[in-house]
Motif scaffolding. Structure first.
Motif, PDB file in Angstrom:
ATOM      1  N   LEU A   1       0.890  -1.345  -0.145  1.00 13.22           N
ATOM      2  CA  LEU A   1      -0.027   0.164  -0.143  1.00 13.22           C
ATOM      3  C   LEU A   1       0.811   1.289   0.156  1.00 13.22           C
ATOM      4  O   LEU A   1       0.516   2.193  -0.755  1.00 13.22           O
ATOM      5  CB  LEU A   1      -1.003   0.045   1.307  1.00 13.22           C
ATOM      6  N   HIS A   2       1.998   1.301   0.791  1.00 16.15           N
ATOM      7  CA  HIS A   2       2.855   2.431   0.636  1.00 16.15           C
ATOM      8  C   HIS A   2       3.494   2.686  -0.517  1.00 16.15           C
ATOM      9  O   HIS A   2       3.363   3.954  -0.889  1.00 16.15           O
ATOM     10  CB  HIS A   2       4.009   2.126   1.825  1.00 16.15           C
ATOM     11  N   LYS A   3       3.812   1.692  -1.204  1.00 18.82           N
ATOM     12  CA  LYS A   3       4.332   2.049  -2.693  1.00 18.82           C
ATOM     13  C   LYS A   3       3.260   2.524  -3.389  1.00 18.82           C
ATOM     14  O   LYS A   3       3.556   3.275  -4.503  1.00 18.82           O
ATOM     15  CB  LYS A   3       4.960   0.780  -3.429  1.00 18.82           C
ATOM     16  N   GLU A   4       2.068   1.954  -3.433  1.00 20.84           N
ATOM     17  CA  GLU A   4       0.995   2.536  -4.345  1.00 20.84           C
ATOM     18  C   GLU A   4       0.796   3.879  -3.922  1.00 20.84           C
ATOM     19  O   GLU A   4       0.339   4.917  -4.908  1.00 20.84           O
ATOM     20  CB  GLU A   4      -0.113   1.683  -4.413  1.00 20.84           C
ATOM     21  N   PHE A   5       0.576   4.053  -2.717  1.00 17.91           N
ATOM     22  CA  PHE A   5       0.086   5.559  -2.403  1.00 17.91           C
ATOM     23  C   PHE A   5       1.152   6.614  -2.542  1.00 17.91           C
ATOM     24  O   PHE A   5       0.879   7.760  -2.810  1.00 17.91           O
ATOM     25  CB  PHE A   5      -0.145   5.497  -0.888  1.00 17.91           C
TER      26      PHE A   5
ATOM     27  N   SER B   1       2.538  11.211   4.099  1.00 20.16           N
ATOM     28  CA  SER B   1       1.205  10.953   4.431  1.00 20.16           C
ATOM     29  C   SER B   1       0.553   9.451   3.874  1.00 20.16           C
ATOM     30  O   SER B   1      -0.506   9.359   4.150  1.00 20.16           O
ATOM     31  CB  SER B   1       0.665  11.865   3.346  1.00 20.16           C
ATOM     32  N   THR B   2       1.546   8.680   3.430  1.00 28.19           N
ATOM     33  CA  THR B   2       0.992   7.512   3.101  1.00 28.19           C
ATOM     34  C   THR B   2       0.846   6.739   4.368  1.00 28.19           C
ATOM     35  O   THR B   2       0.121   5.655   4.548  1.00 28.19           O
ATOM     36  CB  THR B   2       2.458   6.553   2.345  1.00 28.19           C
ATOM     37  N   VAL B   3       1.495   7.055   5.435  1.00 28.10           N
ATOM     38  CA  VAL B   3       1.218   6.448   6.965  1.00 28.10           C
ATOM     39  C   VAL B   3      -0.395   6.561   7.263  1.00 28.10           C
ATOM     40  O   VAL B   3      -0.980   5.879   7.611  1.00 28.10           O
ATOM     41  CB  VAL B   3       2.027   7.052   7.954  1.00 28.10           C
ATOM     42  N   ILE B   4      -0.882   7.713   6.905  1.00 24.10           N
ATOM     43  CA  ILE B   4      -2.318   8.049   7.342  1.00 24.10           C
ATOM     44  C   ILE B   4      -3.238   7.302   6.403  1.00 24.10           C
ATOM     45  O   ILE B   4      -4.033   6.502   7.122  1.00 24.10           O
ATOM     46  CB  ILE B   4      -2.459   9.749   7.097  1.00 24.10           C
ATOM     47  N   PHE B   5      -2.891   7.111   5.197  1.00 23.63           N
ATOM     48  CA  PHE B   5      -3.812   6.296   4.495  1.00 23.63           C
ATOM     49  C   PHE B   5      -3.790   4.948   4.766  1.00 23.63           C
ATOM     50  O   PHE B   5      -4.502   4.027   4.651  1.00 23.63           O
ATOM     51  CB  PHE B   5      -3.608   6.608   3.028  1.00 23.63           C
ATOM     52  N   SER B   6      -2.441   4.254   4.993  1.00 24.86           N
ATOM     53  CA  SER B   6      -2.535   2.777   5.467  1.00 24.86           C
ATOM     54  C   SER B   6      -3.069   2.582   6.912  1.00 24.86           C
ATOM     55  O   SER B   6      -3.561   1.700   6.799  1.00 24.86           O
ATOM     56  CB  SER B   6      -0.859   2.750   5.582  1.00 24.86           C
ATOM     57  N   ALA B   7      -3.013   3.539   7.659  1.00 21.79           N
ATOM     58  CA  ALA B   7      -3.866   3.453   8.870  1.00 21.79           C
ATOM     59  C   ALA B   7      -5.264   3.603   8.764  1.00 21.79           C
ATOM     60  O   ALA B   7      -6.042   2.673   9.479  1.00 21.79           O
ATOM     61  CB  ALA B   7      -3.314   4.513   9.884  1.00 21.79           C
ATOM     62  N   LEU B   8      -5.783   4.306   7.844  1.00 23.61           N
ATOM     63  CA  LEU B   8      -6.964   4.777   7.373  1.00 23.61           C
ATOM     64  C   LEU B   8      -7.568   3.062   6.851  1.00 23.61           C
ATOM     65  O   LEU B   8      -8.701   2.557   7.074  1.00 23.61           O
ATOM     66  CB  LEU B   8      -7.274   5.744   6.311  1.00 23.61           C
ATOM     67  N   PHE B   9      -6.804   2.758   5.856  1.00 17.82           N
ATOM     68  CA  PHE B   9      -7.216   1.291   5.276  1.00 17.82           C
ATOM     69  C   PHE B   9      -7.271   0.282   6.291  1.00 17.82           C
ATOM     70  O   PHE B   9      -8.181  -0.602   6.518  1.00 17.82           O
ATOM     71  CB  PHE B   9      -6.081   0.962   4.195  1.00 17.82           C
ATOM     72  N   SER B  10      -6.268   0.311   7.213  1.00 19.94           N
ATOM     73  CA  SER B  10      -6.317  -0.907   8.182  1.00 19.94           C
ATOM     74  C   SER B  10      -7.682  -0.765   9.290  1.00 19.94           C
ATOM     75  O   SER B  10      -8.393  -1.630   9.610  1.00 19.94           O
ATOM     76  CB  SER B  10      -5.120  -0.600   9.158  1.00 19.94           C
ATOM     77  N   LEU B  11      -8.031   0.599   9.585  1.00 20.76           N
ATOM     78  CA  LEU B  11      -9.074   0.814  10.520  1.00 20.76           C
ATOM     79  C   LEU B  11     -10.288   0.263   9.849  1.00 20.76           C
ATOM     80  O   LEU B  11     -11.020  -0.239  10.593  1.00 20.76           O
ATOM     81  CB  LEU B  11      -9.219   2.221  10.813  1.00 20.76           C
ATOM     82  N   ILE B  12     -10.533   0.630   8.425  1.00 24.25           N
ATOM     83  CA  ILE B  12     -11.748   0.462   7.769  1.00 24.25           C
ATOM     84  C   ILE B  12     -11.869  -1.151   7.738  1.00 24.25           C
ATOM     85  O   ILE B  12     -13.135  -1.750   7.892  1.00 24.25           O
ATOM     86  CB  ILE B  12     -11.859   1.334   6.673  1.00 24.25           C
ATOM     87  N   VAL B  13     -10.828  -1.579   7.137  1.00 24.49           N
ATOM     88  CA  VAL B  13     -10.863  -3.088   6.825  1.00 24.49           C
ATOM     89  C   VAL B  13     -11.143  -4.002   8.054  1.00 24.49           C
ATOM     90  O   VAL B  13     -11.779  -5.033   8.124  1.00 24.49           O
ATOM     91  CB  VAL B  13      -9.536  -3.511   6.226  1.00 24.49           C
ATOM     92  N   PHE B  14     -10.823  -3.647   9.235  1.00 20.37           N
ATOM     93  CA  PHE B  14     -10.926  -4.274  10.548  1.00 20.37           C
ATOM     94  C   PHE B  14     -12.391  -4.143  10.875  1.00 20.37           C
ATOM     95  O   PHE B  14     -12.974  -5.013  11.339  1.00 20.37           O
ATOM     96  CB  PHE B  14     -10.016  -3.660  11.561  1.00 20.37           C
ATOM     97  N   ASN B  15     -12.868  -2.946  10.809  1.00 20.90           N
ATOM     98  CA  ASN B  15     -14.469  -2.663  11.084  1.00 20.90           C
ATOM     99  C   ASN B  15     -15.291  -3.383  10.204  1.00 20.90           C
ATOM    100  O   ASN B  15     -16.229  -3.799  10.513  1.00 20.90           O
ATOM    101  CB  ASN B  15     -14.523  -1.183  11.134  1.00 20.90           C
ATOM    102  N   ASN B  16     -15.033  -3.433   9.033  1.00 26.26           N
ATOM    103  CA  ASN B  16     -15.757  -4.036   7.681  1.00 26.26           C
ATOM    104  C   ASN B  16     -15.906  -5.421   8.241  1.00 26.26           C
ATOM    105  O   ASN B  16     -16.732  -6.076   8.123  1.00 26.26           O
ATOM    106  CB  ASN B  16     -15.391  -3.777   6.437  1.00 26.26           C
ATOM    107  N   ALA B  17     -14.702  -6.061   8.619  1.00 20.82           N
ATOM    108  CA  ALA B  17     -14.431  -7.623   8.874  1.00 20.82           C
ATOM    109  C   ALA B  17     -15.232  -7.958  10.058  1.00 20.82           C
ATOM    110  O   ALA B  17     -15.835  -8.965  10.105  1.00 20.82           O
ATOM    111  CB  ALA B  17     -12.956  -7.982   9.059  1.00 20.82           C
ATOM    112  N   MET B  18     -15.279  -7.204  11.184  1.00 22.02           N
ATOM    113  CA  MET B  18     -15.906  -7.358  12.385  1.00 22.02           C
ATOM    114  C   MET B  18     -17.412  -7.563  12.177  1.00 22.02           C
ATOM    115  O   MET B  18     -18.149  -8.189  12.750  1.00 22.02           O
ATOM    116  CB  MET B  18     -15.582  -6.423  13.267  1.00 22.02           C
TER     117      MET B  18
END
Length: 224
Positions: A54-58, A69-86
């Motif tokens: 993800l970092h390379k693509e961002f 800023s890639t750290v922000i969007f990687s963390a955003l992806f992690s938060l959303i994917v965890f909540n969607n999976a839950m």
């Protein structure tokens, strides 16, 4: 009928007027295996591979001026994917199916991009309102269209994520409600179809998280 159908999305569990369903946002941390935190482990290496990809693509989308800023969007992806999976687990409240959650993610990001862009790149932001090669007669209309397009971006991000989470859950709920009235053969077919739908929902969990993060990255990349 509709009230009882959508009641699965209502944050109704509470103690002393404190809603407990929203705590599902943090339950993803509790189900992470303990080996995830060991260094190194297969879990940590697998997640590190995903984050590096993800970092390379961002980094490609943002350009050299916003690499941190890639750290922000990687963390955003992690938060959303965890909540969607839950939300795929039984009796777990899906926080990302509510606009209160999705707007809380998209609106601050969009406001930050706009404030930063208009303060530091004012001429570029004005130039972005009129695409290159636009006829003079159409320029006022293009400014209105581009302005409206920018204003609705946080809403489209939020609605896209919430609607995709709601749609799959509603379809599974509707199908499961018809199971008791079916014959054994049809019930088996229904269960198999729900398994396929659950596999599709598992893919949607990752895809929508990725789409949300990538679109946010693209919106920030337009500021340069």
């Amino acid at each position: 009928m509709m009230a009882s159908l959508f009641s699965i999305f209502e944050p109704s569990s509470s103690i002393l007027s404190l809603s407990l369903n929203w705590t599902s946002t943090f339950l993803g941390i509790l189900i992470i295996p303990a080996l995830m935190w060991a260094s190194p482990s297969r879990w940590s290496l697998a997640w590190l591979f995903i984050m590096n990809t993800l970092h390379k693509e961002f980094k490609t989308l943002l350009g050299p001026s916003h690499l941190g800023s890639t750290v922000i969007f990687s963390a955003l992806f992690s938060l959303i994917v965890f909540n969607n999976a839950m939300g795929l687990l039984p009796y777990i409240f899906t926080s990302t199916s509510h606009l209160a959650m999705t707007l809380s993610l998209s609106l601050p990001l969009w406001l930050t991009f706009m404030i930063y862009g208009w303060i530091t790149h004012t001429q570029h932001m004005f130039a972005h309102l009129v695409p290159q090669g636009t006829p003079s007669a159409l320029m006022p209309f293009m400014v209105l269209i581009e302005t409206l397009s920018n204003l609705i971006r946080p809403g489209t991000l939020a609605v896209r994520l919430a609607a995709n989470m709601i749609a799959g859950h509603l379809l599974l709920t509707l199908l499961s409600g018809t199971c008791p009235s079916l014959s054994s053969t049809l019930a088996v077919v229904l269960v198999l179809s729900q398994i396929l739908l659950l596999m599709l929902e598992s893919a949607v969990v990752v895809i929508q998280s990725y789409v949300f993060a990538v679109l946010s990255t693209l919106y920030m990349g337009e500021i340069n």
